[in-house]
Design a protein around this motif. Structure first.
Motif, PDB file in Angstrom:
ATOM      1  N   ARG A   1       0.830  -1.207   0.000  1.00  0.00           N
ATOM      2  CA  ARG A   1       0.000   0.000   0.000  1.00  0.00           C
ATOM      3  C   ARG A   1       0.860   1.251   0.000  1.00  0.00           C
ATOM      4  NH1 ARG A   1      -3.813  -1.970   4.992  1.00  0.00           N
ATOM      5  NH2 ARG A   1      -5.149  -3.429   3.866  1.00  0.00           N
TER       6      ARG A   1
ATOM      7  N   LYS B   1       4.338   5.705  -5.271  1.00  0.00           N
ATOM      8  CA  LYS B   1       4.434   5.704  -6.728  1.00  0.00           C
ATOM      9  C   LYS B   1       3.416   6.664  -7.342  1.00  0.00           C
ATOM     10  CE  LYS B   1       4.487   2.583 -10.711  1.00  0.00           C
ATOM     11  NZ  LYS B   1       4.342   1.172 -11.168  1.00  0.00           N
ATOM     12  N   LYS B   2       2.216   6.669  -6.782  1.00  0.00           N
ATOM     13  CA  LYS B   2       1.188   7.571  -7.296  1.00  0.00           C
ATOM     14  C   LYS B   2       1.566   9.025  -7.051  1.00  0.00           C
ATOM     15  CE  LYS B   2      -3.800   8.308  -7.370  1.00  0.00           C
ATOM     16  NZ  LYS B   2      -5.132   7.811  -6.902  1.00  0.00           N
TER      17      LYS B   2
ATOM     18  N   ARG C   1       2.425   1.810  -3.363  1.00  0.00           N
ATOM     19  CA  ARG C   1       1.461   2.325  -4.340  1.00  0.00           C
ATOM     20  C   ARG C   1       1.222   3.814  -4.149  1.00  0.00           C
ATOM     21  NH1 ARG C   1      -1.357  -2.590  -3.361  1.00  0.00           N
ATOM     22  NH2 ARG C   1      -2.761  -1.513  -1.929  1.00  0.00           N
TER      23      ARG C   1
END
Length: 347
Positions: A105, A111-112, A108
């Motif tokens: 999580r 990265k976002k 992610r």
């Protein structure tokens, strides 16, 4: 037990840490012992295999635990804390699996955030460079031409300060980044009580920290209780761990009130840095007799809230950057058109 880790000149860097934790959990669930599972996985995740194996062997010979091994492999406190607690309740494989999911999580979100920021930040830097060239090459010539066509008090050049807007915004961002870095360094030097006070004094961070601390406490305490360990012993274990000072402090406060005859839910009412609905949730678990299970469920609910608020924050960041860039471009247009407009009126 705290160990002095083997002295090493090379830092162990694991590739694909999320996959490493997930695979480690799978192997341990299949019955592999931790040293055997590590021997199987490390060749796929590090180029410094020999250094890693020598270090792990030294830790095991000194009586080290899984947390010490993962620390040697470069994992930080947010991984080491639940691993150390997991060794107390015997569900190490399940805990590592949960840590791997949390790690995924976090990856992610990071990265976002990177994908969201890389384009507008690059565009802002490019705009600043373009405006710098514009100020040094084009504006002086334009100002000289306008001065030659105007006379007296009517003379007005290009308002160059409008072309400095990108520099202004970049200076603000640099100042904020420097302030955050200095604040972080000062925060590390403070006692845990002052760290909590400082973090709760920042409006944007306050709610995130309350949710995060409550999530950690509920997850680890709930797992301990669900494993059959008593409340007092669970809080004592959380006090004795050294990887998360805030949870250690929270457990100590609750343990002291527990020794005075207060319930755990009542002790949380006196803790200002947990989620406001946590005491009521804990009280319900105490009444039903399923406090361990309900705390685990509550920790998952809090993690979902953290993810939702993080997503909301990310949705604000990119439009804000584009608004800043739009202001810079409008400023550039005004810097050129305003003198031109004045010049037309003087002809």
């Amino acid at each position: 037990m705290r160990l002095s880790l083997p002295i090493r000149t090379d830092k162990i860097r694991l590739r694909d840490r999320e996959q490493f934790l997930t695979r480690l959990a799978v192997l341990m669930k299949e019955g592999y012992l931790l040293p055997v599972a590590l021997n199987l996985l490390l060749p796929m995740h590090t180029s410094k295999l020999e250094v890693a194996l020598v270090g792990i062997t030294a830790i095991l010979k000194e009586g080290g635990n899984a947390a010490e091994i993962l620390k040697f492999l470069g994992f930080k406190e947010h991984v080491l804390f639940p691993v150390e607690i997991a060794e107390s309740h015997g569900r190490l494989a399940e805990s590592i699996d949960s840590i791997g999911n949390s790690f995924a999580r976090t990856e992610r979100v990071q990265k976002k955030l990177k994908n969201i920021l890389i384009y507008p930040v690059s565009l802002l830097i490019f705009t600043s460079i373009l405006f710098l060239f514009f100020r040094t090459s084009y504006v002086p010539n334009l100002t000289e031409m306008m001065n030659s066509m105007q006379s007296g008090e009517e003379t007005s050049g290009v308002p160059a300060y409008l072309l400095s807007l990108p520099d202004f915004f970049i200076a603000i961002f640099a100042s904020v980044a420097l302030s955050v870095f200095v604040f972080g360094q000062l925060l590390k030097q403070q006692a845990v009580e002052r760290q909590i006070t400082w973090l709760l004094s920042i409006p944007i961070i306050r709610r995130f920290m309350k949710l995060y601390w409550s999530h950690l406490l509920a997850r680890e305490l709930g797992t301990l209780l669900h494993s059959g360990i008593s409340m007092q012993e669970s809080l004592d274990l959380l006090q004795r761990q050294n990887y998360h000072k805030t949870i250690q402090f929270m457990a100590r406060m609750s343990h002291e009130e527990l020794m005075m005859g207060q319930s755990f839910s009542r002790s949380l009412e006196h803790v200002a840095f947990v989620s406001k609905d946590m005491p009521a949730f804990v009280q319900h678990g105490e009444m039903t007799g399923y406090l361990g299970k309900e705390l685990i469920l509550y920790s998952e609910v809090l993690m979902e809230q953290i993810e939702q608020q993080t997503q909301q924050l990310l949705r604000i960041i990119q439009p804000s950057f584009f608004i800043i860039i739009a202001i810079c471009i409008i400023g550039a247009y005004l810097a050129i058109l305003m003198p031109m407009y004045n010049l037309v009126h003087t002809i």
